[in-house]
Design a protein around this motif. Structure first.
Motif, PDB file in Angstrom:
ATOM      1  N   ASP A   1      -0.464   2.858  -3.343  1.00 42.86           N
ATOM      2  CA  ASP A   1      -1.500   3.863  -3.098  1.00 42.86           C
ATOM      3  C   ASP A   1      -1.140   5.241  -3.663  1.00 42.86           C
ATOM      4  O   ASP A   1      -1.948   5.840  -4.374  1.00 42.86           O
TER       5      ASP A   1
ATOM      6  N   ARG B   1      -9.934   3.714  -5.742  1.00 38.63           N
ATOM      7  CA  ARG B   1     -10.233   3.152  -4.430  1.00 38.63           C
ATOM      8  C   ARG B   1      -8.930   2.939  -3.670  1.00 38.63           C
ATOM      9  O   ARG B   1      -7.863   2.717  -4.254  1.00 38.63           O
ATOM     10  N   ARG B   2      -9.020   3.031  -2.376  1.00 39.29           N
ATOM     11  CA  ARG B   2      -7.845   2.877  -1.517  1.00 39.29           C
ATOM     12  C   ARG B   2      -7.347   1.431  -1.569  1.00 39.29           C
ATOM     13  O   ARG B   2      -8.134   0.494  -1.714  1.00 39.29           O
ATOM     14  N   ILE B   3      -6.056   1.287  -1.425  1.00 39.30           N
ATOM     15  CA  ILE B   3      -5.433  -0.038  -1.410  1.00 39.30           C
ATOM     16  C   ILE B   3      -5.477  -0.566   0.021  1.00 39.30           C
ATOM     17  O   ILE B   3      -5.180   0.163   0.968  1.00 39.30           O
ATOM     18  N   ASP B   4      -5.844  -1.829   0.165  1.00 40.22           N
ATOM     19  CA  ASP B   4      -5.852  -2.462   1.487  1.00 40.22           C
ATOM     20  C   ASP B   4      -4.447  -2.380   2.082  1.00 40.22           C
ATOM     21  O   ASP B   4      -3.471  -2.808   1.452  1.00 40.22           O
ATOM     22  N   PRO B   5      -4.307  -1.832   3.294  1.00 38.35           N
ATOM     23  CA  PRO B   5      -2.971  -1.683   3.891  1.00 38.35           C
ATOM     24  C   PRO B   5      -2.277  -3.021   4.151  1.00 38.35           C
ATOM     25  O   PRO B   5      -1.057  -3.059   4.326  1.00 38.35           O
TER      26      PRO B   5
ATOM     27  N   THR C   1      -2.156  -5.492   1.986  1.00 35.65           N
ATOM     28  CA  THR C   1      -1.833  -6.122   0.705  1.00 35.65           C
ATOM     29  C   THR C   1      -0.329  -6.373   0.610  1.00 35.65           C
ATOM     30  O   THR C   1       0.488  -5.489   0.854  1.00 35.65           O
TER      31      THR C   1
ATOM     32  N   ALA D   1      -1.451   5.079  -7.421  1.00 34.98           N
ATOM     33  CA  ALA D   1      -2.850   5.010  -7.851  1.00 34.98           C
ATOM     34  C   ALA D   1      -3.518   6.374  -7.707  1.00 34.98           C
ATOM     35  O   ALA D   1      -4.291   6.788  -8.587  1.00 34.98           O
ATOM     36  N   GLN D   2      -3.225   7.072  -6.616  1.00 32.87           N
ATOM     37  CA  GLN D   2      -3.812   8.403  -6.406  1.00 32.87           C
ATOM     38  C   GLN D   2      -3.341   9.369  -7.492  1.00 32.87           C
ATOM     39  O   GLN D   2      -4.139  10.141  -8.039  1.00 32.87           O
TER      40      GLN D   2
ATOM     41  N   ALA E   1       0.806  -1.221   0.000  1.00 32.43           N
ATOM     42  CA  ALA E   1       0.000   0.000   0.000  1.00 32.43           C
ATOM     43  C   ALA E   1       0.844   1.278   0.000  1.00 32.43           C
ATOM     44  O   ALA E   1       0.525   2.212  -0.744  1.00 32.43           O
TER      45      ALA E   1
END
Length: 155
Positions: A74, A89-93, A95, A77-78, A70
């Protein structure tokens, strides 16, 4: 996927383990290049070194498989979302590579199994190249003598 991860993980360590491979080898060099290739071949063919590197790389691979992604993914992606204007959408921390690709856990075993054989093969090839260097230098000299130097056109 496993092969790609193995190759990506192995490449930097192989290069780091063989400093002579980072040196430029020119056909006009004295026989020192041949000796350098021989030393590299000897180092890569050493079973103790092979096992040490395989074990080290397997440990590093296990650590990398469990690193949270993440913090890396993240922000990318942002930024992509801002550039395209699309919602992200936010990445699962929690992951990790191991969670994304459960088979990735086999990478460590593959490295320990295949890296020593790969190093042995590379060591043998460097020895063969070392033995070929005099013939390659002779061929380069013959080509230089046979082909007149041509001016390079600016485009």
């Amino acid at each position: 996927m496993i092969r790609t991860l193995t190759a990506l993980a192995a490449a930097p360590l192989l290069v780091a383990a063989t400093p002579s491979s980072a040196q430029d080898i020119y056909l006009d060099e004295p026989p020192l290049a041949d000796e350098s290739l021989d030393r590299m071949g000897d180092a890569l063919s050493d079973p103790v070194r092979q096992q040490e590197l395989a074990t080290s790389l397997a440990v590093v691979t296990e650590i990398l498989l469990d690193l949270p992604l993440a913090p890396i993914i993240d922000p990318l992606a942002q930024a992509a979302g801002q550039a395209t204007g699309e919602p992200v959408r936010r990445i699962d921390p929690d992951t990790t590579l191991r969670r994304i690709a459960p088979d990735a856990g086999r990478v460590s075993a593959e490295i320990q199994d295949k890296l020593p054989r790969t190093m042995q093969g590379i060591g043998a090839m460097s020895g063969a190249v070392s033995r070929m260097m005099p013939a390659l230098r002779d061929m380069a000299a013959q080509l230089r003598a046979a082909i007149p130097e041509q001016p390079v056109a600016d485009y």
